[in-house]
Scaffold this motif. Sequence first.
Motif, short mmCIF file in Angstrom:
data_model
loop_
_atom_site.label_atom_id
_atom_site.label_comp_id
_atom_site.label_asym_id
_atom_site.label_seq_id
_atom_site.Cartn_x
_atom_site.Cartn_y
_atom_site.Cartn_z
N VAL A 193 13.86 52.46 46.04
CA VAL A 193 12.99 52.78 44.80
C VAL A 193 11.40 53.15 45.45
O VAL A 193 10.94 54.20 44.78
N LEU A 194 11.30 52.44 46.24
CA LEU A 194 9.85 52.63 46.84
C LEU A 194 9.56 53.92 47.48
O LEU A 194 8.65 54.70 47.35
N ASP A 197 9.48 56.52 44.74
CA ASP A 197 8.06 56.63 44.15
C ASP A 197 7.01 57.37 45.28
O ASP A 197 6.37 57.96 44.70
N MET A 198 7.17 56.82 46.28
CA MET A 198 6.32 57.42 47.21
C MET A 198 6.45 59.10 47.51
O MET A 198 5.41 59.75 47.55
N GLN A 201 4.70 60.53 44.41
CA GLN A 201 3.33 60.39 44.33
C GLN A 201 2.51 61.28 45.69
O GLN A 201 1.45 61.71 45.32
N ILE B 89 -4.13 56.28 45.99
CA ILE B 89 -2.61 56.79 45.88
C ILE B 89 -2.12 55.57 46.73
O ILE B 89 -0.91 54.87 46.64
N LEU B 93 0.75 51.54 46.87
CA LEU B 93 2.15 51.98 47.83
C LEU B 93 2.13 50.90 49.10
O LEU B 93 3.06 50.25 49.24
N ARG B 96 2.95 47.69 48.31
CA ARG B 96 4.45 47.30 47.73
C ARG B 96 5.32 47.24 49.10
O ARG B 96 6.02 46.49 49.24
N LEU B 100 7.44 43.95 50.50
CA LEU B 100 8.76 44.20 50.90
C LEU B 100 9.12 43.95 52.14
O LEU B 100 10.13 43.25 52.48
#
Lengths: 278, 128
Positions: A193-194, A197-198, A201, B89, B93, B96, B100
């Motif tokens: 998912v990450l 998303d990355m 974006q 941006i 990220l 996250r 993780l």
Amino acid sequence: MNWINKNFLTTIISFLLLTHGQALAQEIPPLEDNQKVFDAQSFSKDIRQLTLQYRGELEDYRSSEKEYKILKQQYFQLETLASLEKSVRATQAAMVARANVLRTYIRLLRFHLLAQAGIELPEKQAAQQNLLDTLSKIEQHQQKLAEPLDKPSIANVAVEFKELFSEIEESVYRVLALLTVGKLQTVHDKALVLRHDMEEQLATAGGALKSAERKRSFDETNRVLSSLKGEFDLVEAKFSDSSDLDYKEVYQFANDRLSRIYSSLAKALLFLEELLKI
Amino acid sequence: MKQSDAQDQTQFITESPLYEKPTARQEPQQPLLDDEKTPNNKEFPKKIVLAIGICLLLLVLGAVFIKSRQSSPGEKNILLDDSPLDKAISGPLEQRVQELSQELELADPSQEKLPFPLVEIKINLEDE
């Protein structure tokens, strides 16, 4: 005139009730979501309580086991009735303490299993049922230890426990393997998912040169993450094989595979971190 | 006299025109004489206007050149290419990714968080 007033009032009251009803409906979340939140909180609370209980019981067991070993040795040295009585009581106390530790450990493991995401539901349910069956057998064993025992009864209980212990081990290693799979599967899912998303974006950020470099990096990260699906499937297949019931062996096999999955996931996360610096 | 001079071998032939009798005097043209005598009063402002015009043109061209250098799209892209990603941006990220990574550390199969309790299987009163 009265008729008009009545109608006007009824319309206003109906409108107010309708608006209030809609507001209430928006405020109260669906029951299912509420239940999920309650469950998650309940598991963490139970896990905390049981962890504390487990630590205390483990400490009690260590001291009971130590006392049992000393008094057993004394009995074999003295061979008196008094030393026999003391050693019988110490043995029974150690057995009770051991059963308590195992019972609490299994209860704790069950909550960890229920709280863990990333495990296939049928496997989770089967493993949970297995734990409950084992828990019931431990409780039966505890009932036998509730009454005062003599030397022959202790010998019988000791033989029965040896059989029970292998069942406990099987249930426990099955759950431990599932927990590791679940944890890694969760990280894998979140990493996918990450990455998505990355990619979304960062698509518009930077110039053409950066975009091309990022695309190549995303492709490489995707290759690493996609290759893990096959590894997870292999572990899954090992669990699904009904003929293979040696879960201690399955746990060893899964751990070897899961260590590789762990390394690949660590590599993919490093790639994602590096991607943000391009 | 002229004849004797012509017979003189030491004289260069090119010098002969100097000895020739000058012809009727040519009158300079009237307009040229007028220009020298009365200079044009309108010439001076014309030159100034021309110089100012050239200066202004150079200034405008310089300004346009500087402006084009500052806002050249190609140049902008190259700058963006070299600059790091915008924090707005990359910040969330990055967080996250960190979260993780921490979650992954907890999932390390080589480090069992809830190991099977080490209990003695053979608790009995039999002689071993």
